[in-house]
Design an enzyme around this catalytic site. Sequence first.
Site, PDB file in Angstrom:
ATOM      1  N   CYS A 177      -8.879   6.141  -5.261  1.00 58.26           N
ATOM      2  CA  CYS A 177      -8.187   6.848  -4.175  1.00 58.26           C
ATOM      3  C   CYS A 177      -9.112   7.727  -3.334  1.00 58.26           C
ATOM      4  CB  CYS A 177      -7.055   7.676  -4.744  1.00 58.26           C
ATOM      5  SG  CYS A 177      -5.883   6.703  -5.717  1.00 58.26           S
ATOM      6  N   HIS A 192      -5.135  12.626   0.651  1.00 59.02           N
ATOM      7  CA  HIS A 192      -4.685  11.410  -0.023  1.00 59.02           C
ATOM      8  C   HIS A 192      -3.205  11.527  -0.328  1.00 59.02           C
ATOM      9  CE1 HIS A 192      -4.118   8.202  -2.799  1.00 59.02           C
ATOM     10  NE2 HIS A 192      -4.135   8.965  -3.878  1.00 59.02           N
ATOM     11  N   ASN A 238       1.714   5.412  -2.332  1.00 59.89           N
ATOM     12  CA  ASN A 238       0.286   5.588  -2.596  1.00 59.89           C
ATOM     13  C   ASN A 238      -0.427   4.257  -2.418  1.00 59.89           C
ATOM     14  OD1 ASN A 238      -2.257   5.974  -3.680  1.00 59.89           O
ATOM     15  ND2 ASN A 238      -1.553   7.014  -5.534  1.00 59.89           N
TER      16      ASN A 238
END
Length: 320
Positions: free
Chosen positions: A111, A247, A277
């Site tokens: 990520c 993020h 996500n």
Amino acid sequence: MAVKILGTGSYLPEKLVTNDDLAKVMETSDEWISSRTGIRSRHISIKDTTTSMAVKAAKIALEDAGIMPEELDHIFVATLSGDHATPSTSCEVQKGIGAVNAVCMDLNAACSGFVYGLSTAVAYAKAGMGNKMLIIGVETLSKILDWDDRSTSVLFGDGAGCAIVEADDSREIYIDAGSDGFKGDVLTCEERHLNNFLVKDESPMQQVAMDGQEVFKFAVRTVPKSINRVLESAGVSKDEIKYYVLHQANRRIIESAAKRLKEPMEKFPINVDQCANTSSATIPILLDEINKKGMLSPGDKIVLSGFGGGLTWGSVYLQW
């Protein structure tokens, strides 16, 4: 020497899957998912591959930047879900957009991948090795999820985002990054395991597995500290920052970061509710979204911050 962003692009698969859709195939509910994560829907690929999404996003970014693919001298792709071990996704993107002069490289920081890719481009610019560079974050996470595990499968989506940057000696950029491999087992996904004529192991590959509480604690502790360090290095106060582009893993993490930084939520754009996500793609997808909405003006000071598997983290301060 630093870089300036010339253009951005993003692509999301057409199929939008809501929490209610998931509730039809697993024991969950919109209330359970949204109250814990802020996620209400995600885009899931039916036909798109990691490469095709990256190519589509890259073409949009090239148009936004007003440059030809032949002008790119490097392509950096951050992904943990490439279509092949080789050729790399970056080489496949090169072919897809016709960037005949680009040197191509994939990297995997989960990520944090887009921030690591941007950091790599900055290093190449400082070394005089790169001028116009394409950085892509792209994931087809739906193919590596255990769809029988409702604790993880509801959290993720597919998509691609990217930015084209150019070396610029009139600008400064500040980066804070780190890794903690000692705690990497809290978020894992197995690759092909050892299986040859000497060792037989035909067991199924382990899909994404996560200790959500540990990842949450890591994120809420690490992100504010990393952002404060990068702002201190830049000599910039929080009052000067227009947006924190974080993020998009969980709305609660973003709210916790805002609270610890003592900054208003208005400075933290969010699209996790619609995209979930998408790992390395979340930051560039969100960056493209606020760019296309006209929310950024030349000279605006922003911070990008990623965190996730590895464990890894990274923050970048830059001016638009």
